[in-house]
Design a protein around this motif. Structure first.
Motif, PDB file in Angstrom:
ATOM      1  N   SER A  16       6.519  12.590   6.274  1.00 55.73           N
ATOM      2  CA  SER A  16       6.323  13.903   5.652  1.00 55.73           C
ATOM      3  C   SER A  16       7.677  14.461   5.233  1.00 55.73           C
ATOM      4  CB  SER A  16       5.631  14.864   6.617  1.00 55.73           C
ATOM      5  OG  SER A  16       6.403  15.025   7.807  1.00 55.73           O
ATOM      6  N   ARG A  37       3.572  14.685  -0.410  1.00 57.33           N
ATOM      7  CA  ARG A  37       2.128  14.816  -0.608  1.00 57.33           C
ATOM      8  C   ARG A  37       1.764  15.096  -2.055  1.00 57.33           C
ATOM      9  NH1 ARG A  37       1.214  19.374   3.832  1.00 57.33           N
ATOM     10  NH2 ARG A  37       3.069  20.069   2.690  1.00 57.33           N
ATOM     11  N   ASP A  89       0.284   4.023  -1.472  1.00 56.05           N
ATOM     12  CA  ASP A  89      -0.494   5.263  -1.422  1.00 56.05           C
ATOM     13  C   ASP A  89      -0.708   5.756   0.004  1.00 56.05           C
ATOM     14  OD1 ASP A  89      -1.938   2.801  -1.432  1.00 56.05           O
ATOM     15  OD2 ASP A  89      -3.810   3.919  -1.440  1.00 56.05           O
ATOM     16  N   LEU A  90      -0.387   4.910   0.996  1.00 51.87           N
ATOM     17  CA  LEU A  90      -0.545   5.307   2.395  1.00 51.87           C
ATOM     18  C   LEU A  90       0.723   5.967   2.961  1.00 51.87           C
ATOM     19  CD1 LEU A  90      -2.436   2.186   3.842  1.00 51.87           C
ATOM     20  CD2 LEU A  90      -3.390   4.306   2.922  1.00 51.87           C
ATOM     21  N   PRO A 147       2.245   8.867   2.446  1.00 50.46           N
ATOM     22  CA  PRO A 147       2.141  10.251   2.937  1.00 50.46           C
ATOM     23  C   PRO A 147       1.443  10.385   4.285  1.00 50.46           C
ATOM     24  CG  PRO A 147       1.571  10.134   0.600  1.00 50.46           C
ATOM     25  CD  PRO A 147       1.660   8.727   1.098  1.00 50.46           C
ATOM     26  N   ARG A 148       0.738   9.356   4.729  1.00 50.63           N
ATOM     27  CA  ARG A 148       0.071   9.419   6.026  1.00 50.63           C
ATOM     28  C   ARG A 148       1.027   9.179   7.190  1.00 50.63           C
ATOM     29  NH1 ARG A 148      -5.676   6.123   5.253  1.00 50.63           N
ATOM     30  NH2 ARG A 148      -6.307   7.088   3.269  1.00 50.63           N
ATOM     31  N   VAL A 149       2.163   8.534   6.904  1.00 53.21           N
ATOM     32  CA  VAL A 149       3.070   8.159   8.004  1.00 53.21           C
ATOM     33  C   VAL A 149       4.397   8.902   7.972  1.00 53.21           C
ATOM     34  CG1 VAL A 149       2.045   5.891   8.322  1.00 53.21           C
ATOM     35  CG2 VAL A 149       3.881   6.157   6.667  1.00 53.21           C
ATOM     36  N   TYR A 157       0.824  -1.208   0.000  1.00 52.08           N
ATOM     37  CA  TYR A 157       0.000   0.000   0.000  1.00 52.08           C
ATOM     38  C   TYR A 157       0.859   1.260   0.000  1.00 52.08           C
ATOM     39  CZ  TYR A 157      -3.373  -3.553   1.325  1.00 52.08           C
ATOM     40  OH  TYR A 157      -4.149  -4.692   1.358  1.00 52.08           O
TER      41      TYR A 157
END
Length: 589
Positions: free
Chosen positions: A176, A209, A169-170, A172-174, A167
């Motif tokens: 920066s 992002r 695409d996940l 950027p959630r973890v 995954y």
């Protein structure tokens, strides 16, 4: 033996008043197979009492129960079970250095579970789901095989494993920051080499992002390659990448396997044929159980997968085979043109696109190939009327059904509500139900909220909605994204069948060579400089188009003698040199 699977998210005992329990036949001294600990609890299924009648499955209004029959001997070889009435995995592959081992099979059969076990993230419980992290038991269970030493070294810290997650695409959630900052934080002294190998120079100073799916994929692969490890596990490394980048990644992984233990989960069969030395097929019932077969040669494994029958295991994994045909060297001319376009041009701030004039016939499917960022999606949008060209025009404006490349779920409701709102009375059309919704397994998604769908589920929903729309031409952008190999081949057959039966036409953009080969009558090939300038050639007949496209890649394909599927020749092999000399990059027999 019967496996009982209860989907806790779908089970709503208060809303159905325990219907499944009331209709479950009593066995063995009146004890029911399905029981409720208390009035408000979800049911518990006693598998030892289940006779597999299926009554509870049919009575459940939420499709929460699945009863699956399997050979009793499999029960002795459970590697991992997530819990009561939950998914279970049988057997594991054997890994060793010097070769690339791959897993091939449908989604929800345990491939990612297997990767988590092999990386040490998940400790197998051998069906005893109440016991946690018994590493000594794992070493003992596999002590008579090479995997015993594998797990011993892994758990003792003598060998380090790195997992490239599916995954991307996940990410950027973890994390920066910019790409270069993230890479520097993981640098092991090989940052410049990895960046060069993956051709990441253009994205180094971009914020994470703002990255595309392909750029996120390369970042995830780079972070794995920069770590000093003994075991490298790549879960779907080709997602979001164009064919050029997929070939580059395959060569990097093969070189890595010369000294390391490497395993790959991949759905692009052409790439898998190039990258793997051996393949373990995975079969079973999605969400219920998965069985990993013993390793097979790459050619034998892919052919067995396409045939739908595993001879050694005497198991049929698909009711019909997937067949390839060598296409004519002449473009279809038996039907009339339905639309055409003159030279189309479109200029943006940093990119310009030039599309040569062309046309599409009635009942024809044109495939579109090319690297990312060359304007393929912009071309589709100009045909659909979403984007207006600066010069040139699309003649004979028709009713268009358009499936975009990136699907944004912006519907607040269930899949059933989406279909009923969009299609209305057409939901009862038998052709749509039997040829589109049924084969794409959309009905099993009806109770799910659209915003909760996985990438693959969203893709199936979008393809089904597009094909169910009444239109003259269907513009379909990357229908294979997020789908496993079986669904990719299935989508190709469904699109082909819908166009033929309804006497319609389609233009399909994709990076999966197998899908394009199965689906297309003609090709448009995009070339140019990525992100700067793009231009098109075609439509051309399949032979000319494939030769044009593959010549730019510097690779050749041959046809498998048994299945006629395309296979990548080894670079500088005798056949590769012979085909290049003849100019036959694709259709040499």
């Amino acid at each position: 033996m019967h496996i009982a699977i209860l989907d806790k998210d779908k089970c709503h005992p208060k809303r159905c008043n325990h219907e499944c329990q009331y209709y479950c036949p009593p066995v063995r001294n009146g004890t029911k197979t399905i029981e409720f600990p208390d009035a408000n609890a979800q049911p518990v299924i006693t598998e030892s009492l289940c006779i597999g009648c299926g009554i509870c499955v049919r009575r459940c209004p939420f499709n929460a129960i699945k009863i699956v029959s399997i050979p009793d001997e499999l029960n002795k070889n459970i590697v991992h079970q997530y819990g009561l009435d939950s998914f279970r995995l049988y057997s594991l592959p054997s890994l060793s250095a010097g070769r690339v081992t791959a897993l091939l099979g449908q989604n929800a059969l345990g491939k990612t579970t297997t990767m988590n076990i092999l990386s040490g993230i998940l400790i197998p419980n051998f069906g005893n789901y109440n016991v946690k992290d018994n590493r000594d038991e794992v070493i003992s269970r596999f002590s008579k095989s090479v995997m015993g030493q594998y797990f011993k070294d892994l758990y003792n810290g003598n060998k380090k494993a790195v997992l490239k997650n599916q995954y991307v695409d996940l990410i950027p959630r973890v994390v920066s920051g910019t790409v270069i900052d993230i890479l520097k934080n993981n640098d092991n002294g090989n940052l410049d080499f990895v960046v060069s190998e993956l051709s990441m120079e253009s994205s180094l100073h971009r914020d994470i992002r703002d990255l595309s799916g392909g750029e996120l994929q390369k970042l995830a692969i780079a972070m794995a390659l920069m770590k000093d490890a003994d075991i490298y596990l790549f879960d779907e490394p080709s997602s979001y990448l164009d064919i050029n980048e997929r070939i580059r990644i395959s060569e990097i992984i093969r070189k890595l396997a010369e000294t390391k233990i490497v395993m790959v989960v991949e759905h692009d069969l052409a790439l898998l044929d190039k990258i793997a030395d051996q393949i373990n097929l995975v079969y079973g019932s999605p969400g219920a159980y998965g069985v990993i077969t013993k390793e097979k040669s790459t050619n034998k494994a892919i052919n067995a997968f396409l045939s739908g029958y595993l001879r050694e295991e005497n198991v049929r994994i698909r009711p019909t085979s997937i067949d390839f045909n060598v296409k004519s060297s002449k473009r279809t001319t038996v039907t009339t043109k339905i639309t055409s376009w003159t030279n189309l041009e479109k200029k943006f701030e940093n990119f310009e696109l030039h599309v040569g004039s062309g046309y599409i016939n009635k009942e024809e499917i044109i495939g579109v190939l090319g690297q990312n960022a060359l304007g393929k999606t912009t071309f589709i949008k100009m045909l659909s009327g979403t984007i207006k060209p600066d010069s040139g025009q699309v003649e004979n404006q028709l009713r268009v059904a358009y499936k975009p490349q990136y699907i944004s779920p912006d519907f607040d409701g269930t899949v059933y509500e989406l279909f009923s709102t969009t299609m209305k009375e057409k939901m009862e059309d038998q052709f749509i139900k039997n040829e589109i919704i049924g084969p794409l397994d959309v009905e099993e998604l009806y109770d799910k909220n659209v915003n909760d769908l996985s990438g693959g589920e969203l893709q199936r929903t979008s393809v089904a909605l597009t094909l169910s729309t009444d239109a003259d031409i269907y513009l379909i952008d990357e229908p294979s994204a997020h789908l496993d190999s079986a669904y990719r081949m299935n989508v190709a057959k469904i699109i082909r069948r819908v166009m033929e039966n309804n006497k319609k036409s389609a233009i399909v953009v994709d990076h999966d060579i197998y899908l394009i080969d199965l689906i297309s009558d003609a090709l448009i090939v995009f070339t140019g400089q990525q992100g700067i300038k793009g231009c098109s050639k075609g439509p051309m007949d399949m032979r000319t188009g494939m030769n044009e496209f593959l010549k730019g890649l510097g690779i050749t394909f041959r046809r498998d003698e048994l299945t006629k599927r395309p296979r990548i020749n080894k670079l500088n092999s005798a056949l590769d040199r012979e085909q290049k000399l003849k100019g036959e990059y694709y259709y040499s027999q």
